[in-house]
Enzyme design. Structure first.
Site, PDB file in Angstrom:
ATOM      1  N   CYS A 199       4.933  -1.148  -9.028  1.00 16.73           N
ATOM      2  CA  CYS A 199       4.864  -0.851  -7.619  1.00 16.73           C
ATOM      3  C   CYS A 199       3.922  -2.525  -7.321  1.00 16.73           C
ATOM      4  CB  CYS A 199       3.407  -0.060  -6.923  1.00 16.73           C
ATOM      5  SG  CYS A 199       2.941  -0.197  -5.542  1.00 16.73           S
ATOM      6  N   HIS A 210      10.345   5.902  -3.000  1.00 14.75           N
ATOM      7  CA  HIS A 210       8.859   5.499  -3.934  1.00 14.75           C
ATOM      8  C   HIS A 210       8.310   5.012  -2.626  1.00 14.75           C
ATOM      9  CE1 HIS A 210       6.910   2.662  -7.165  1.00 14.75           C
ATOM     10  NE2 HIS A 210       6.173   2.208  -5.417  1.00 14.75           N
ATOM     11  N   GLU A 211       9.271   4.031  -1.517  1.00 19.39           N
ATOM     12  CA  GLU A 211       8.300   3.616  -0.395  1.00 19.39           C
ATOM     13  C   GLU A 211       8.150   4.793   0.240  1.00 19.39           C
ATOM     14  OE1 GLU A 211       7.048   0.692  -0.622  1.00 19.39           O
ATOM     15  OE2 GLU A 211       8.216  -0.081  -2.338  1.00 19.39           O
ATOM     16  N   HIS A 224       4.791   6.464  -0.709  1.00 20.43           N
ATOM     17  CA  HIS A 224       3.471   5.358   0.212  1.00 20.43           C
ATOM     18  C   HIS A 224       3.367   5.749   1.302  1.00 20.43           C
ATOM     19  CE1 HIS A 224       2.762   2.843  -2.998  1.00 20.43           C
ATOM     20  NE2 HIS A 224       3.881   2.356  -3.166  1.00 20.43           N
TER      21      HIS A 224
END
EC number: 3.5.1.88
Length: 202
Positions: free
Chosen positions: A121, A163-164, A167
């Site tokens: 990341c 993954h994003e 966030h």
């Protein structure tokens, strides 16, 4: 014939990416990437109500920042902006491969099949750890012009999107790491605190 050529030109124009940006790194990227430990990474992002030039400018600046860090994905909270926007380009070294912009992305469904893969990341540089995620997903989102889209993704694209989106929800990939010993080791080696990791519930 002139009319036909004009129509072809018009169609070609429509197919051009709405956001054009060089993939060459710049010395001073337009945005700062916040690192693990900053509250920006733990604050859930807000839905984008209107897709306008300001949102497209933000997406462009995010892409420039991402390319300058040699990343393949970046979410707005990573640059301190709490909007549900992320950019992805799995082929960041290919100048002819257009990036993707995801506005208000939502995972509609996930596969029962899961796999483990090493993730890194831009907000946690130097740390690379295995994370278990669904192998494929179905996604709804809006593109950079505000058009509603749906897509099926698997492999690296599915993993990067998940993954994003994490966030956008205030979650970092290290929250999902199960190898506690390796997690502590890599965090310590890269000057991050174990106390900045919040164990995810899913």
């Amino acid at each position: 014939m002139a009319g036909s050529f004009a129509q072809l030109a018009k169609n070609a124009e429509k197919k051009k990416p709405s956001i054009s940006v060089s993939k060459e790194p710049v010395e001073n990227p337009p945005l700062k990437v916040y690192q693990l430990g900053d509250e920006a990474l733990r604050t859930p992002a807000n839905r984008i109500v209107k897709v306008d030039d300001a949102i497209r400018k933000l997406a462009k600046d995010m892409l420039i920042t991402m390319y300058s860090s040699k990343g393949i994905g970046l979410a707005a909270p990573q640059v301190g902006i709490q909007k549900r926007l992320l950019v992805i380009d799995l082929n960041f070294e290919d100048p002819n491969s257009p990036p993707m912009v995801f506005i208000n992305p939502e995972i509609i469904s996930s596969s029962a099949t899961v796999d483990t893969y090493e993730e890194g990341c831009l907000s946690i540089p130097g740390v690379y750890l295995n994370v278990l995620r669904p192998s494929s997903i179905k996604l709804s989102y809006r593109d950079e012009m505000g058009r509603p889209k749906k897509m099926n993704a698997d492999g690296l694209m599915a993993r990067c999107i998940q993954h994003e989106i994490d966030h956008l929800n205030g979650v970092c990939f290290v929250d999902k790491v199960t190898d506690e010993e390796e997690l502590k080791k890599q965090l310590n080696e890269n000057n991050f605190k174990r106390s900045d990791v919040i164990k995810a519930t899913n």
